[in-house]
Design a protein around this motif. Structure first.
Motif, short mmCIF file in Angstrom:
data_model
loop_
_atom_site.label_atom_id
_atom_site.label_comp_id
_atom_site.label_asym_id
_atom_site.label_seq_id
_atom_site.Cartn_x
_atom_site.Cartn_y
_atom_site.Cartn_z
N ASP A 1 -39.73 15.10 -5.21
CA ASP A 1 -39.23 16.29 -5.91
C ASP A 1 -37.78 16.09 -6.38
O ASP A 1 -37.42 16.39 -7.52
CB ASP A 1 -39.30 17.51 -4.97
CG ASP A 1 -40.72 18.08 -4.91
OD1 ASP A 1 -41.53 17.64 -5.77
OD2 ASP A 1 -40.98 18.92 -4.03
N GLU B 1 -37.62 13.72 -9.26
CA GLU B 1 -38.07 14.37 -10.50
C GLU B 1 -36.97 15.27 -11.05
O GLU B 1 -36.68 15.28 -12.24
CB GLU B 1 -39.34 15.17 -10.24
CG GLU B 1 -40.58 14.31 -10.37
CD GLU B 1 -41.86 15.12 -10.22
OE1 GLU B 1 -41.81 16.18 -9.55
OE2 GLU B 1 -42.87 14.69 -10.79
N ASP C 1 -35.07 14.96 -14.58
CA ASP C 1 -35.02 16.05 -15.55
C ASP C 1 -33.58 16.40 -15.92
O ASP C 1 -33.26 16.66 -17.08
CB ASP C 1 -35.73 17.28 -14.99
CG ASP C 1 -37.25 17.10 -15.03
OD1 ASP C 1 -37.67 16.19 -15.80
OD2 ASP C 1 -37.96 17.80 -14.29
N ARG D 1 -42.03 8.96 -15.03
CA ARG D 1 -42.49 10.21 -14.42
C ARG D 1 -43.97 10.13 -14.04
O ARG D 1 -44.40 10.65 -13.00
CB ARG D 1 -42.29 11.35 -15.42
CG ARG D 1 -40.83 11.79 -15.45
CD ARG D 1 -40.73 13.20 -15.84
NE ARG D 1 -41.41 14.04 -14.86
CZ ARG D 1 -41.07 15.29 -14.62
NH1 ARG D 1 -40.10 15.84 -15.30
NH2 ARG D 1 -41.71 16.00 -13.74
N LYS E 1 -45.54 10.73 -10.62
CA LYS E 1 -46.61 11.72 -10.41
C LYS E 1 -47.78 11.08 -9.68
O LYS E 1 -48.34 11.64 -8.71
CB LYS E 1 -47.06 12.25 -11.76
CG LYS E 1 -47.41 13.74 -11.69
CD LYS E 1 -47.82 14.21 -13.07
CE LYS E 1 -47.26 15.61 -13.30
NZ LYS E 1 -47.34 15.93 -14.72
#
Lengths: 120, 464
Positions: free
Chosen positions: B76, B79, B83, B102, B106
Motif C-alpha cells: 500500500d 502504491e 501515485d 503497478r 498489483k
C-alpha cells in the motif's frame, strides 16, 4: 665747342643722341660701357657726360661717383630704363645734373644740356 | 552589406546559437533532475521491495500471518508513493513503465492475498508469491538501472554538446573577425599606399571594384580628395606662375623700356631732322625700328608663353632648352639685381622626357629665389650635367646669398612655407617640388647661412 660723352649699352641711344646733338653743334663721343669711357676722360676734356644707370660691369652710379670725384666740373646727366624714386634720390645725392627716365624726350634732353652749359 | 551590419549579424548568429544550446541544456538539466528524482524514488521502492521479500521469506520460514500483513502494508505504502510521485516523474519515465510496475505490484498483492487466503502449505500459491515477488523486484531493479544509465548518458552528452558549442562559437568568432579584419586591413593598406603616394605628390586613385561598405566610402572619399588635390595643385602651379610674373615684371619692364626708348629716339630724330635724311639713312633707321619692335615682340611672347596655363605636355627634350629659356626670361632681373651669372651647360647631354614649360617654371622659381637671397647682388652659377652611372641629368643652381637656416630646411618644400614674409607666396618651391616629382625626378637643397644655397634637380634620362 662743347664736348659731350654718351655712355649706354644700347647702341641706338648713342647713335641717336649723337645725330641729334651734332645738329646742335656739339661734339659727341659714344661708348657702350663705362670703363673705356672713363679712360677716354683722362685723354680728353668733356663738358657733359650722359650715362645710362644700369649697365653691365660698372653701372651709371659708379660712373657718376668717379666723375664727381675726379672731374667735379663735368656735368652728369643720367638716363635709365629702371626709373624709380630710389634711383632718382641716389642720383641726386651723387650730385647728378639731371635725371631722365627712358623713353627719353630728346627736346628735354637738349634743353637740359643747354642749361648745364649756361651755368658754366 | 556594410561591415557594421556584418559584425552585428555574425554576433547575432552566435548569440542565437548560445541561446539555443542554453535552452537545450536547460531542458536536459530539468529532465535529468526528474530522472534523478525517479531514481531516488525507485531506490526507495527497491528498498521496500527488498523488505517485502524479507517478510515473504519470514512468512515461508515461520508461517506467521503477520508477515503477510506487513507485506500488504508495504505494498500500500509503495502504491501511495508511486501515485504521489507520478506527477513528478511521469516526464522521466514512460507511463507504460509505471503502469507495468503497478501491474507487477498489483499481481504481487494478489499473490499475497492468495497465500493468506489459501490453506497453509498450498505450495502452488506460495510458488506464485515467490515468482511474483522476484518479478517485481527484478523489474524495478532493471528499470532503475536503465534510468540511471540514461542520466549518465545525458550528462556525458550535455558535456560533449557544451564542448561542441564552445568550439563552434569560438571558430565562428575567430573566422568572422579574421575575415572582417583581413578585408579592413586590405582596404586600409590600399588607402595607406594611396595617401603615401599623394603625400609624394602623385595624385593617383584606387581603381577596381569599390566595396559597398564603410571602406568603400573611405576609398571614395580618399579618391575624391586625391582628385581635388590634383586640381588644387594645378591651381597652385598657375598661382605661382602669376606670382613669378610679379617678380619678373621689374626685369621685364626694364627690358621693354630699352627697345621702346630706342624706337622713340629714332622717331624723334626722324621728325626733327626729316629733311636731312637721305634714302639710305632713312631705311637704316626704319630697319632699326623694325629690329626693336621684334625685340619687344619676343619679350612679350616669352611672357605670354610663361603665363599661359598649359596642359602637361611631355616630350623628348634637351634639358638645356628650358634652362636657356628661363635664363633669357630672367636675364634682366639678374642684371637689375647686380647678379653675376655663370652658366655651364653640358654639351650633347642625353635627352630627358619633360614638359619644357614646367621645367622652365621650376628654374624661374629657383632663379627668383636666388636673386631674392642676394639683395645686394652676388654670384649665381647654373650648370647642367649628365650622370651616366645613375642614369640622370642634373641641373644645379648655386647662389652665394643669405642661405637658409638649418631649422627651415625640412619645410622649404611645404606649401605656403615662406621665409620672405609678404614678398613670398610660399608656393614656389612646393610647386617646383610637385613638378619635379611628376617628372619622376628629385629636387635637393643644401644651404648654409651666410654662404649660400645650392639646389640640385635630378631627372631620369629618357630611354625609348
Amino acid at each position: 665747342m662743347s664736348r659731350i660723352m654718351v655712355i649706354d649699352d644700347e647702341k641706338i641711344v648713342g647713335d641717336m643722341s649723337r645725330m641729334s646733338l651734332e645738329q646742335e653743334g656739339y661734339e659727341v663721343e659714344t661708348f657702350l660701357n663705362a670703363e673705356p669711357a672713363l679712360a677716354r676722360l683722362k685723354e680728353e676734356q668733356f663738358d657733359i657726360v650722359i650715362t645710362d644707370y644700369k649697365m653691365k660691369g660698372m653701372d651709371g652710379m659708379e660712373v657718376l661717383r668717379t666723375i664727381k670725384t675726379m672731374y667735379p666740373e663735368i656735368k652728369v646727366i643720367m638716363i635709365t630704363a629702371f626709373a624709380n624714386l630710389d634711383t632718382a634720390i641716389e642720383a641726386l645725392r651723387g650730385d647728378v645734373h639731371d635725371f631722365f627716365p627712358k623713353p627719353v624726350k630728346i627736346k628735354e634732353l637738349k634743353a637740359s644740356i643747354k642749361r648745364a652749359l649756361q651755368k658754366e | 552589406m556594410k561591415i557594421e551590419q556584418k559584425i552585428i549579424l555574425s554576433n547575432a548568429i552566435n548569440v542565437v546559437f548560445i541561446v539555443l544550446i542554453g535552452l537545450l541544456a536547460f531542458q536536459n538539466l530539468s529532465l535529468m533532475l526528474t530522472k534523478l528524482r525517479f531514481v531516488e524514488i525507485s531506490d526507495d521502492l527497491n528498498a521496500s521491495f527488498l523488505e517485502m521479500r524479507l517478510s515473504e521469506k519470514n512468512y515461508f520460514l515461520y508461517h506467521d500471518k503477520n508477515s503477510l500483513f506487513e507485506i500488504k502494508e508495504m505494498i500500500d505504502a509503495a502504491e501511495k508513493s508511486i501515485d504521489q510521485a507520478r506527477e513528478d516523474i511521469s516526464h522521466a519515465v514512460s507511463e507504460e513503465n509505471l503502469s507495468r510496475l503497478r501491474m507487477h505490484l498489483k499481481e504481487y498483492a494478489g499473490a499475497v492475498d492468495k497465500v493468506s487466503n489459501a490453506a497453509q502449505g498450498d505450495s502452488n500459491a506460495e510458488l506464485m508469491l515467490r515468482a511474483q515477488g522476484k518479478r517485481l523486484r527484478d523489474y524495478s531493479k532493471t528499470m532503475t538501472q536503465i534510468e540511471r544509465k540514461g542520466v549518465n548518458n545525458m550528462i556525458s552528452s550535455s558535456k560533449s554538446m557544451l564542448i561542441i558549442l564552445f568550439i563552434t562559437v569560438l571558430v565562428t568568432a575567430v573566422l568572422v573577425s579574421h575575415f572582417i579584419s583581413q578585408k579592413i586591413l586590405r582596404s586600409l593598406r590600399d588607402v595607406k599606399k594611396l595617401t603615401e603616394s599623394i603625400s609624394q605628390g602623385n595624385f593617383n586613385k584606387i581603381v577596381g571594384a569599390i566595396p559597398n561598405d564603410e571602406l568603400g566610402s573611405l576609398i571614395t572619399a580618399v579618391n575624391s580628395m586625391s582628385e581635388e588635390l590634383s586640381r588644387r595643385e594645378e591651381e597652385l602651379i598657375q598661382a605661382k606662375k602669376l606670382a613669378s610674373i610679379g617678380v619678373l615684371t621689374a626685369g621685364v619692364a626694364h627690358e621693354l623700356t630699352n627697345p621702346l626708348n630706342n624706337i622713340s629716339m629714332i622717331t624723334q630724330n626722324f621728325i626733327e631732322l626729316y629733311d636731312n635724311f637721305n634714302k639710305e639713312n632713312a631705311l637704316g633707321l626704319l630697319n632699326n625700328i623694325q629690329g626693336e619692335t621684334e625685340r619687344i615682340e619676343k619679350i612679350v611672347k616669352n611672357l605670354l608663353d610663361f603665363s599661359k596655363p598649359k596642359e602637361v605636355n611631355l616630350t623628348e627634350s634637351d634639358i638645356n632648352r628650358p634652362v636657356k629659356k628661363a635664363l633669357r626670361l630672367m636675364q634682366n632681373t639678374l642684371d637689375v639685381s647686380n647678379v653675376e651669372l655663370t652658366v655651364n651647360l653640358a654639351k650633347d647631354v642625353p635627352h630627358v622626357f619633360i614638359d619644357d614649360n614646367q621645367i622652365q617654371q621650376v628654374l624661374v622659381n629657383l632663379l627668383t629665389n636666388a636673386v631674392q637671397a642676394m639683395p645686394v647682388g652676388g654670384r649665381l652659377y647654373v650648370e647642367t650635367e649628365a650622370d651616366m652611372t645613375r642614369g640622370t641629368v642634373e641641373i644645379t643652381v648655386v647662389d652665394n646669398g643669405n642661405g637658409i637656416p638649418r631649422e627651415y630646411l625640412p619645410h622649404i618644400f611645404d606649401p605656403f612655407f615662406s621665409t620672405k614674409g609678404a614678398e613670398g607666396t610660399g608656393l614656389g618651391l612646393s610647386v617646383s617640388y610637385g613638378i619635379i616629382k611628376n617628372h619622376n625626378g628629385h629636387i635637393r637643397v643644401e644651404s648654409k647661412v651666410g654662404e649660400g644655397t645650392t639646389f640640385t634637380i635630378e631627372l631620369p634620362i629618357y630611354k625609348q
